[in-house]
Design an enzyme around this catalytic site. Structure first.
Site, PDB file in Angstrom:
ATOM      1  N   SER A   1       0.831  -1.191   0.000  1.00 36.54           N
ATOM      2  CA  SER A   1       0.000   0.000   0.000  1.00 36.54           C
ATOM      3  C   SER A   1       0.878   1.259   0.000  1.00 36.54           C
ATOM      4  O   SER A   1       1.669   1.441  -0.928  1.00 36.54           O
ATOM      5  CB  SER A   1      -0.956  -0.038   1.202  1.00 36.54           C
ATOM      6  OG  SER A   1      -1.955   0.950   1.092  1.00 36.54           O
TER       7      SER A   1
ATOM      8  N   GLU B   1      -9.401  -6.013  -5.006  1.00 37.63           N
ATOM      9  CA  GLU B   1      -9.127  -4.619  -4.604  1.00 37.63           C
ATOM     10  C   GLU B   1     -10.173  -3.672  -5.213  1.00 37.63           C
ATOM     11  O   GLU B   1     -10.937  -4.055  -6.106  1.00 37.63           O
ATOM     12  CB  GLU B   1      -7.749  -4.198  -5.152  1.00 37.63           C
ATOM     13  CG  GLU B   1      -6.591  -4.671  -4.325  1.00 37.63           C
ATOM     14  CD  GLU B   1      -6.144  -3.607  -3.343  1.00 37.63           C
ATOM     15  OE1 GLU B   1      -6.925  -2.684  -3.065  1.00 37.63           O
ATOM     16  OE2 GLU B   1      -5.025  -3.727  -2.848  1.00 37.63           O
TER      17      GLU B   1
ATOM     18  N   HIS C   1      -7.349  -5.910  -0.452  1.00 34.26           N
ATOM     19  CA  HIS C   1      -6.209  -5.044  -0.144  1.00 34.26           C
ATOM     20  C   HIS C   1      -5.354  -5.591   0.996  1.00 34.26           C
ATOM     21  O   HIS C   1      -4.123  -5.510   0.939  1.00 34.26           O
ATOM     22  CB  HIS C   1      -6.706  -3.641   0.213  1.00 34.26           C
ATOM     23  CG  HIS C   1      -5.622  -2.630   0.334  1.00 34.26           C
ATOM     24  ND1 HIS C   1      -4.865  -2.208  -0.745  1.00 34.26           N
ATOM     25  CD2 HIS C   1      -5.135  -1.944   1.413  1.00 34.26           C
ATOM     26  CE1 HIS C   1      -3.976  -1.305  -0.345  1.00 34.26           C
ATOM     27  NE2 HIS C   1      -4.117  -1.130   0.966  1.00 34.26           N
TER      28      HIS C   1
END
Length: 549
Positions: free
Chosen positions: A436, A498, A532
């Site tokens: 991320s 995602e 994610h």
């Protein structure tokens, strides 16, 4: 008694400061020659006196040297002016440096009790004064063995080429550099390279074999090109330049051995303690201790650049190091990822059919939370204005951002050398993993300092940060990769579940980088069924195989 004296030597005005004990002893003192009449020490003299009196700083004679014309005396060769209508830069720096060495220093050594050898003689300056101090180190290394470059004007025409042509620094030189991350940020001329050139020079000298224990770079994340930041760093420069190196080396060696012993003893003690407590408390789980992964240790490290504390997690390899040393995986967000990585390498590297051992170094924060948002936003990102970012999903203001260079400098110049002092490391097999915002940091490192690691893993990277600024960084990164002559490896991952925009960003970045396969080998995987966060466990085994490849 005056705090300092005004002298004139061969028509050159000097400001002389003698340390507190000078008139009460017969010993000799190191000397620091300071550009611009010594403004940097006269602006913080009360603080220096405190540090001297408290024994926190080696007492030093300070000599401030005036300049008749900075643009002429502090520049190494003639150059055109930055602004039309201004006079050109004079380039008489060599004559000035020789005067300081052969006239001013000679006078001070005759008149005062000095330690005259180069290892006790510093020359320090800010801006152009820092630039000419650097050249004094190259031109007169037999005289000046300690160099202070505070916000040095390394943007000056031809300076970076000169540094590269010289290669390694003169033998025995000890160097302190400081620079603000905002220096040159709003310039359109050559001064816009102020920050980047200082970082590049430091990196180059380390690459040329410079000892990180003798070359220090301090970065002020909010520093601008102003005297206030230079004066703040002046005591730090003195502390670094005049450290008692022999004592320091011995204490460092002892500290490393002691830390290693402590880590081992602590691990053994914790292991026995856990076994004992688990046995006694098996019917009373509320009193059971926290789970401890065997073969792991934890360090607390403070950044020399920002003073921030980091929690460093180490999973020590089982068995002796292979020829060339252990491969290393540096993993960001260690509060969330380290436990899984440590258990995985512990199980998967078991002989006889396991994967080779590797060292896992997790970089985390001083918190029990798996995701420490405020620290991540600061350490992993470039500074961004509000208009350069989307509205946060929770509607709140964005946390403080912009610490990426300071954090990267901490990893490169503090953490990695500390790891290499403790373990046998294969420098050609070092990987960085981030997820991320950590994925943004990983790509930023690859694009700006590609030589820091050989392999890079970015999972669900925040390519969107600051209006896709990573694409701009790539333009510089490609040139650095070409210059290095070494083809780096990048693994991109994203969870197929995602947000569509994250998946699309990852796909487009991969397509873009595949067009540069000659300098970067890039692979890309969409992990089916994972989002994610859930993508992380699915990546652990591929990561460990990649590190060992």
């Amino acid at each position: 008694m005056n705090r300092y004296q005004q002298l004139v030597v061969e028509d050159r005005e000097l400001t002389l400061y003698l340390p507190p004990s000078y008139h009460e002893s017969d010993r000799s003192y190191p000397v620091a020659y300071v550009q611009d009449q010594g403004d940097m020490f006269t602006d913080c003299l009360n603080y220096l006196n405190h540090l001297f009196a408290a024994g926190q700083l080696v007492e030093v004679i300070l000599v401030g040297i005036s300049s008749t014309n900075r643009n002429r005396e502090y520049t190494p060769w003639p150059a055109k002016p930055l602004l039309e209508g201004n006079p050109p830069f004079g380039g008489e720096g060599r004559a000035y440096v020789d005067e300081v060495a052969d006239v001013i220093k000679a006078y001070i050594d005759r008149q005062y009790r000095t330690l005259a050898a180069p290892e006790h003689t510093a020359i320090i300056g800010g801006s152009f004064g820092g630039l000419i101090s650097m050249f004094a180190g190259f031109w007169r290394a037999e005289t000046f063995g300690r160099i202070g470059m505070l916000s040095a004007s390394l943007w000056y025409e031809g300076v970076m080429d000169y540094i590269r042509q010289q290669g390694e620094l003169p033998a025995g030189l000890r160097l302190y550099m400081s620079v603000g991350q905002l220096e040159g940020a709003y310039k359109e001329n050559a001064q816009k390279h102020m920050f980047s050139n200082n970082v590049e020079a430091h990196r180059f000298w380390i690459e040329q074999g410079g000892n990180p224990e003798r070359i220090q770079l301090a970065v002020d994340p909010d520093g601008t090109h102003d005297p206030i930041f230079m004066a703040r760093r002046f005591p730090d420069a003195l502390r670094w330049l005049f450290v008692k190196e022999e004592d320091d080396q011995e204490s460092e060696m002892a500290r490393s051995q002691h830390e290693g012993k402590d880590h081992h003893e602590k691990h053994e003690k914790d292991h026995k303690h856990n076994n004992h407590d688990n046995h006694n408390n098996r019917d009373n789980p509320e009193k059971a201790p926290l789970f401890c992964i065997p073969g792991t240790v934890t360090w607390s490290m403070q950044s020399d650049v920002t003073g921030r504390e980091y929690r460093i997690f180490i999973a020590e390899p089982m068995g002796p190091p292979p020829e060339g040393g252990y491969p290393v995986l540096y993993s960001l967000d260690a509060n969330a990822t380290f436990g899984s990585l440590a258990e995985a390498i512990r199980v998967q590297s078991r002989t006889p059919r396991g994967i080779p051992s590797a060292l896992i170094v997790g970089i985390g924060f001083d918190s029990d939370s798996p995701i420490v948002s405020s620290e991540r936003f600061y350490n992993f990102t470039e500074y961004a204005e509000d208009h350069e970012l989307p509205v946060r999903p929770n509607g709140l203001d964005w946390p403080k951002t912009g610490g990426v260079e300071a954090f990267l400098t901490f990893i490169e110049l503090q953490l990695k050398p500390a790891v290499e002092r403790q373990y046998a490391v294969n420098r050609s097999k070092q990987a960085l993993f981030g997820h991320s915002l950590g994925g943004f940091f990983t790509l930023y490192t690859l694009f700006t300092r590609p030589e820091t690691f050989s392999r890079y893993i970015a999972a669900c990277p925040s390519v969107w940060w600051k209006n896709y600024v990573l694409y701009k960084r790539w333009e510089e990164g490609k040139a650095r990769l070409q210059q290095s002559g070494h083809r780096k490896e990048l693994r991109l991952y994203v969870g197929a579940e995602e947000k569509p925009s994250m998946v699309q960003d990852a796909r487009e970045l991969y397509a873009f980088l595949k067009g540069h396969d000659e300098v970067l080998e890039t692979t890309f995987d969409e992990i089916e069924g994972e989002g994610h966060v859930s993508v992380l466990p699915a990546l652990i085994s591929p990561l460990l195989r990649f590190v060992n490849a």
